[in-house]
Design an enzyme around this catalytic site. Structure first.
Site, PDB file in Angstrom:
ATOM      1  N   HIS A  69       0.839  -1.203   0.000  1.00  0.00           N
ATOM      2  CA  HIS A  69       0.000   0.000   0.000  1.00  0.00           C
ATOM      3  C   HIS A  69       0.878   1.259   0.000  1.00  0.00           C
ATOM      4  O   HIS A  69       0.598   2.235  -0.696  1.00  0.00           O
ATOM      5  CB  HIS A  69      -0.871   0.057   1.259  1.00  0.00           C
ATOM      6  CG  HIS A  69      -1.849  -1.070   1.390  1.00  0.00           C
ATOM      7  ND1 HIS A  69      -1.742  -2.031   2.366  1.00  0.00           N
ATOM      8  CD2 HIS A  69      -2.951  -1.376   0.676  1.00  0.00           C
ATOM      9  CE1 HIS A  69      -2.751  -2.883   2.244  1.00  0.00           C
ATOM     10  NE2 HIS A  69      -3.500  -2.518   1.223  1.00  0.00           N
ATOM     11  N   ASP A 113      -3.459  -7.853  -7.351  1.00  0.00           N
ATOM     12  CA  ASP A 113      -4.875  -8.110  -7.619  1.00  0.00           C
ATOM     13  C   ASP A 113      -5.136  -7.828  -9.102  1.00  0.00           C
ATOM     14  O   ASP A 113      -5.861  -6.897  -9.462  1.00  0.00           O
ATOM     15  CB  ASP A 113      -5.737  -7.215  -6.724  1.00  0.00           C
ATOM     16  CG  ASP A 113      -5.512  -7.533  -5.260  1.00  0.00           C
ATOM     17  OD1 ASP A 113      -5.801  -8.660  -4.850  1.00  0.00           O
ATOM     18  OD2 ASP A 113      -5.008  -6.660  -4.529  1.00  0.00           O
ATOM     19  N   MET A 130       3.254  -9.235  -0.915  1.00  0.00           N
ATOM     20  CA  MET A 130       2.702  -8.627   0.307  1.00  0.00           C
ATOM     21  C   MET A 130       1.187  -8.632   0.241  1.00  0.00           C
ATOM     22  O   MET A 130       0.592  -8.333  -0.792  1.00  0.00           O
ATOM     23  CB  MET A 130       3.204  -7.213   0.455  1.00  0.00           C
ATOM     24  CG  MET A 130       4.675  -7.216   0.717  1.00  0.00           C
ATOM     25  SD  MET A 130       5.135  -5.845   1.739  1.00  0.00           S
ATOM     26  CE  MET A 130       6.880  -6.158   1.848  1.00  0.00           C
ATOM     27  N   SER A 131       0.577  -8.983   1.368  1.00  0.00           N
ATOM     28  CA  SER A 131      -0.879  -9.049   1.451  1.00  0.00           C
ATOM     29  C   SER A 131      -1.269  -8.912   2.913  1.00  0.00           C
ATOM     30  O   SER A 131      -0.571  -9.436   3.792  1.00  0.00           O
ATOM     31  CB  SER A 131      -1.359 -10.400   0.918  1.00  0.00           C
ATOM     32  OG  SER A 131      -2.675 -10.654   1.339  1.00  0.00           O
ATOM     33  N   SER A 132      -2.380  -8.247   3.164  1.00  0.00           N
ATOM     34  CA  SER A 132      -2.848  -8.144   4.548  1.00  0.00           C
ATOM     35  C   SER A 132      -3.130  -9.539   5.094  1.00  0.00           C
ATOM     36  O   SER A 132      -3.012  -9.790   6.293  1.00  0.00           O
ATOM     37  CB  SER A 132      -4.122  -7.294   4.622  1.00  0.00           C
ATOM     38  OG  SER A 132      -3.862  -6.019   4.081  1.00  0.00           O
ATOM     39  N   ARG A 133      -3.497 -10.462   4.211  1.00  0.00           N
ATOM     40  CA  ARG A 133      -3.843 -11.821   4.669  1.00  0.00           C
ATOM     41  C   ARG A 133      -2.609 -12.638   5.069  1.00  0.00           C
ATOM     42  O   ARG A 133      -2.769 -13.705   5.670  1.00  0.00           O
ATOM     43  CB  ARG A 133      -4.648 -12.552   3.598  1.00  0.00           C
ATOM     44  CG  ARG A 133      -6.055 -11.995   3.458  1.00  0.00           C
ATOM     45  CD  ARG A 133      -6.939 -12.880   2.599  1.00  0.00           C
ATOM     46  NE  ARG A 133      -8.323 -12.475   2.659  1.00  0.00           N
ATOM     47  CZ  ARG A 133      -8.938 -11.709   1.744  1.00  0.00           C
ATOM     48  NH1 ARG A 133      -8.282 -11.271   0.704  1.00  0.00           N
ATOM     49  NH2 ARG A 133     -10.210 -11.397   1.885  1.00  0.00           N
TER      50      ARG A 133
HETATM   51  O1  PAF Z   1      -7.758  -4.079  -3.135  1.00  0.00           O
HETATM   52  C1  PAF Z   1      -8.426  -3.693  -2.157  1.00  0.00           C
HETATM   53  O2  PAF Z   1      -7.912  -3.427  -1.069  1.00  0.00           O
HETATM   54  C2  PAF Z   1      -9.936  -3.558  -2.317  1.00  0.00           C
HETATM   55  O3  PAF Z   1     -10.449  -4.557  -3.130  1.00  0.00           O
HETATM   56  C3  PAF Z   1     -10.383  -2.162  -2.770  1.00  0.00           C
HETATM   57  C4  PAF Z   1      -9.863  -1.838  -4.164  1.00  0.00           C
HETATM   58  C5  PAF Z   1      -9.887  -1.113  -1.794  1.00  0.00           C
HETATM   59  C6  PAF Z   1     -11.908  -2.101  -2.820  1.00  0.00           C
HETATM   60  O4  PAF Z   1     -12.473  -2.381  -1.576  1.00  0.00           O
END
Ligand code: PAF
Length: 287
Positions: free
Chosen positions: A40, A153, A187-190
């Protein structure tokens, strides 16, 4: 350090954006569901190159989770997110309440039909309808000129691009590369759900992508053969369970039988309670 300005109300957000636009400012939005990581933050930093005002939204969107999915347990830490965004000196945090985004009686959804169907869409019915809906709402509320999304994604980016093209949404979509841990795990929150052994096991997605790439570089073109190698690599890892491994054209996401130009290899595997996705473009001669 100056406190991070933040807005929760929808009308207040629209008024802020109208004011910034009247002043000739270019607004750049980084939409997130919070629990921010380096992926992010790389979008936040890149955002600075595309405009004057960087707005980050944090909204865990219930509409993109099926009832059986991890909406309730999805990691959240607003205090930490605010600290990180303050350090990045973003201009504004937009952090709306779910009851304002989806008030009682809410009934309008955006369905991006074909490109939502394969890959994750086949396993998470309604997921991309929820994503497209909230992203369009965020665009209408934040009124950005530009919005940034990460290519981990990949299908989400295709869905959002299709939606903006089809509905003539005047927002430039910028795609940013996947940010990886030093060992290659995306990297992923999960990733937060992974215990130490599972974290180690998660490397199999990256190694499967690497094997597929090596095969293609060696001259293999048959999608079936490349897929077999990927399936084999994931199945060697007892803690991982493959959900899908598909090769498709990188624009419309139609399945392909031959890698005869840039081809998306998209993967999803469960490791413990974490559903992990990753992808690579194969057959692309550019470095
Ligand atoms: O990728 C994400 O974190 C979500 O799918 C998004 C684009 C913020 C929509 O909720």
């Amino acid at each position: 350090m100056a406190a991070l300005p933040s807005i929760r109300g929808i009308r207040e957000m629209q008024a802020w954006s109208d004011h910034a636009r009247r002043e000739g400012k270019r607004i750049v939005l980084v939409p997130t569901m919070g629990f921010l990581h380096e992926g992010h933050l790389s979008l936040v930093r890149e955002a600075g190159k595309h405009g004057d005002c960087r707005v980050v939204s944090i909204f865990a969107n219930p509409a993109q989770f099926a009832p059986s999915e991890d909406f309730d347990s999805y990691p959240r830490d607003l205090e930490r997110d605010v600290r990180l965004l303050t350090e990045e000196r973003v201009d504004l945090l937009f952090n709306p309440a779910a009851e304002d985004i989806y008030p009682a009686g809410y009934q309008t959804y955006v369905d991006v039909e074909e490109v939502s169907r394969p890959l994750c869409g086949a396993h998470r019915p309604g997921h991309f309808r929820g994503v497209a809906t909230v992203v369009l709402k965020l665009f209408n509320i934040v009124r950005p000129h530009v919005a940034l999304f990460g290519l981990k994604d990949y299908q989400q980016v295709r869905v959002i691009r299709r939606m903006t093209e089809d509905l003539n949404v005047d927002v430039d979509i910028i795609e940013c590369p996947t940010v990886r841990e030093p060992d290659g795990v995306a990297m992923s929150s999960r990733n937060r759900y992974l215990g130490p052994a599972e974290r180690e096991a998660a490397r199999c997605l990256q190694s499967a992508l690497g094997k597929a790439e090596a095969l293609v570089r060696g001259g293999e073109t048959a999608a079936r053969r490349i897929r077999e190698v990927v399936v084999d690599e994931i199945s060697r890892q007892p803690l991982a369970r493959l959900e899908y491994a598909d090769l498709c054209d990188p624009r419309e996401l139609h399945p392909v039988e031959e890698v005869d130009g840039p081809t998306l290899l998209a993967l999803c595997a469960w490791v413990g309670n974490a559903r992990l996705i990753d992808n690579r473009i194969l057959g692309d001669d550019e470095p």
